[in-house]
Design a protein around this motif. Structure first.
Motif: not given
Length: 695
Positions: A584-585, A293-294, A524-526, A607-608
């Motif tokens: 899920p991812a 994940y980038l 709230v987070k990337d 987002f990831v």
């Protein structure tokens, strides 16, 4: 045995006065014979004396004390590692049999007078009353957390032993063999230690931040056991499509490394999957793939770090900001240097500017003219009159030459960016720093990130604040001693992670608000893991970029496979935003809209959610870790066939039953039975007098 006692606030010698007064009154009333026989007259006098004695007794402020003693049996916790690796790599008949034997062990221990509790990796699984009902689905194994929470949850229940049921595979959190727990650990080993014929994608190496239009590598490290010389196909996939493929020969050494070169023309969050084509007779295919994940970005953010004079804060802040590869930091020290202003700054950090000597005044004017978001750091050389005129979110009225020594306290209600779980306890250990004494007043739309703690007193006074309103957002740190925080944290933890993240998040929060959007929706987070709860926050601004509240925001969430879900939430001050729970991812994209002041505004982002497949990487149980745990607790390592010996050792340990006393004090005036006693005495005397001819 429970006991019931009555005490008084005043000396019990006063009871003699109460008794004398009661006897005197009864004698005065019944000194004449009257119409009653002698025996009845003595009975009536006794009832009146008791009634008056109890009324006088109330003047001594009596209270009752109820002491109840209870026996707390020794508690044995079955701490079960119900992670995926146990379910995947332990044969199901063997696992079922082991769980059934552990159930029998628990019942036998209960019959012997011990309390047995079940604790699993996931909180919801701990609610199961039977081991055979546990689902082995935990996506990661944190044995330290399992043992620590077991110790904490049952510390007040005479915890005597922790029976750790695990395969020893530990892939998250501190290593348990170097920790201390509240009871002896008795490990029970599951799984298989015999190496299997298998191919594993052990690791992917890549930069999490890359720049559009450039070439960057994704390096795959592959290991195998038993397939030397075999050809394998390794592919790089995105969105279910293969974009690169290689055919390689597995070496005798068991390790192989291959590199994929990528180039992405536009900024985006990317999700790649490296997969090794399974071979015949391979033990499992679950560890034949890993995810990358980038993020591909357009360019770095330009940050100005300017100070009126050299100061230890400058090095601490520069070191913190440079931990983020997205930030390009220019350091300027007055009065001998000057910012270049050759490219627009996305944010500025101004240390003690405006300054009492006037250094940096021209820089500040140019930054405010360009509406550059600014992070002000105040100190002994700050010109507070000029600072108050900036309306940066906090004002100091009646500044003094005196200082308070304060410690930082993280505000859990601040939700614009999230902090690591370890942030709160680490921040509490940071040393006190000086803050100018005076009346600090928060401006409108200002949020507190850190509060002040003076000694042991937690206050609501601000220490670090953020203001989102126009013409440009700002943040203010009320001390020039934060360098001590970074130094202390690095010395105590070998890194300054929390300090660096805090300062970087503040600067990014400012820089990312440079645009003048009326609606801003952001995670709230990337990046989230599949075990974390995903949450989105929102800001809504009016025409002059002042934050407003009360709007309903509609949001469409789109998964990688194209599936969409619709959500609605209300934008409230201090609200929780939109909680989405575990997802899920994959890479998720969202589009949001709201109506404010009669117009519709939109925003979008992504987002990831990461999946690491930690449990599938190691198919061989690590019984050596369990053996070390047993040695540290001076116990033994047990296998499912040795549970009878485990039961004998637990009983032989002769755990002691605790005797706990619970004491309850209560004012006698608050207890109804006392009033019923008074009423009973009065009614009894009245009834006897009436029945025998006189009131």
């Amino acid at each position: 045995m429970p006991s019931f006692q009555i005490h008084t606030v005043y000396s019990p010698w006063y009871l003699l006065l109460c008794a004398a007064a009661a006897i005197g009154l009864a004698w005065f009333l019944y000194r004449k014979h009257g119409p009653w026989p002698t025996g009845l007259r003595w009975l009536l006098a006794t009832l009146r004396a008791l009634l008056f004695f109890l009324v006088c007794f109330l003047l001594l402020e009596p209270y009752t004390r109820h002491i109840k003693q209870e026996e707390i049996k020794p508690t044995v916790v079955l701490a079960v590692d119900n992670s995926q690796s146990v379910g995947l790599f332990t044969p199901k008949p063997q696992l079922d049999q082991s769980l059934q034997q552990l159930e029998e062990l628990a019942e036998n221990l209960r019959e012997k007078g011990l309390t047995v509790e079940i604790k699993a990796l996931q909180a919801q699984d701990s609610a199961e009353s039977r081991l055979t009902a546990l689902a082995f689905t935990a996506p990661a194994t944190n044995l330290h957390q399992l043992l620590e929470t077991s110790t904490r949850d049952f510390a007040d229940q005479n915890l005597s032993a922790l029976v750790l049921v695990s395969d020893g595979i530990h892939n998250l959190g501190p290593t348990p063999t170097f920790q201390t727990y509240g009871a002896a650990v008795y490990p029970v080993a599951l799984g298989d230690t015999i190496p299997k014929r298998d191919i594993v994608v052990e690791e992917l190496q890549y930069n999490k931040i890359n720049y559009s239009g450039t070439t960057f590598p994704v390096i795959a490290k592959i290991s195998h056991n038993g397939f030397a010389g075999a050809p394998v196909t390794v592919s790089l996939n995105e969105g279910g499509k293969t974009i690169q493929r290689k055919t390689l020969t597995l070496p005798r050494s068991g390790n192989l490394e291959t590199t994929f070169q990528l180039s992405v023309p536009q900024p985006a969050k990317k999700h790649y999957e490296v997969t090794v084509q399974p071979l015949a007779q391979e033990f499992t295919r679950l560890n034949n793939q890993r995810h990358a994940y980038l993020e591909v970005v357009k360019g770095k953010l330009n940050i100005l770090l300017a100070a009126a004079a050299p100061h230890p804060d400058i090095k601490a802040l520069r070191s913190a900001l440079l931990t983020n590869p997205l930030l390009n930091v220019e350091v300027v020290l007055g009065p001998f240097q000057s910012p270049r202003f050759s490219a627009p700054y996305d944010a500025a950090v101004l240390h003690q500017i405006p300054n009492a000597s006037g250094t940096g005044t021209d820089w500040l004017r140019r930054l405010r003219t360009a509406n550059v978001p600014t992070f002000y750091i105040l100190g002994s050389q700050t010109d507070f009159t000029a600072f108050n005129n900036l309306q940066a979110g906090v004002v100091l009225r009646n500044p003094s030459s005196q200082y308070d020594q304060v410690q930082p306290l993280l505000n859990p209600s601040f939700r614009r960016f999230s902090s690591e779980p370890i942030a709160q306890p680490r921040i509490r250990t940071w040393p006190p720093v000086p803050v100018t004494f005076g009346e600090w007043t928060l401006g409108g739309a200002t949020e507190v990130i850190l509060h002040q703690q003076v000694g042991t007193v937690r206050t609501t006074k601000p220490l670090l604040v953020y203001k989102a309103s126009a013409p440009a957002p700002s943040a203010v740190l009320l001390t020039d001693g934060s360098w001590q925080w970074r130094l202390t944290e690095a010395a105590e933890h070998n890194n300054a992670q929390i300090y660096d993240e805090l300062m970087t998040h503040v600067v990014q929060l400012l820089a990312n608000r440079r645009n003048q959007k009326r609606l801003h929706v952001y995670p709230v987070k990337d990046e989230f893991s599949i075990t974390e709860a995903v949450a989105l926050q929102a800001d809504v601004f009016n025409a002059v970029q002042e934050e407003i509240f009360g709007q309903t925001i509609a949001l469409t969430l789109t998964r990688e496979d194209g599936k969409q879900t619709q959500h609605r939430f209300r934008h409230e001050q201090g609200g929780q935003g939109l909680p989405l729970g575990s997802l899920p991812a994959g890479v998720y994209r969202y589009s949001a809209s709201t109506n404010a002041e009669g117009q519709t505004y939109t925003d979008n982002g992504e987002f990831v959610v990461q999946e690491q497949n930690l449990e599938a990487l190691q198919a061989t149980a690590d019984h050596e870790l369990l053996r070390q745990l047993a040695q540290r607790s001076e116990t033994s390592l047990y296998y499912p066939a040795q549970l009878d010996r485990l039961q004998q050792d637990l009983l032989k340990a002769d755990f002691k039953t605790l005797l706990r006393s619970n004491e309850e004090e209560k004012d006698l005036l608050e207890q109804p039975w006392f009033y019923l006693l008074l009423l009973g005495l009065a009614c009894s005397e009245w009834a006897l007098r009436r029945f025998f001819g006189s009131l």
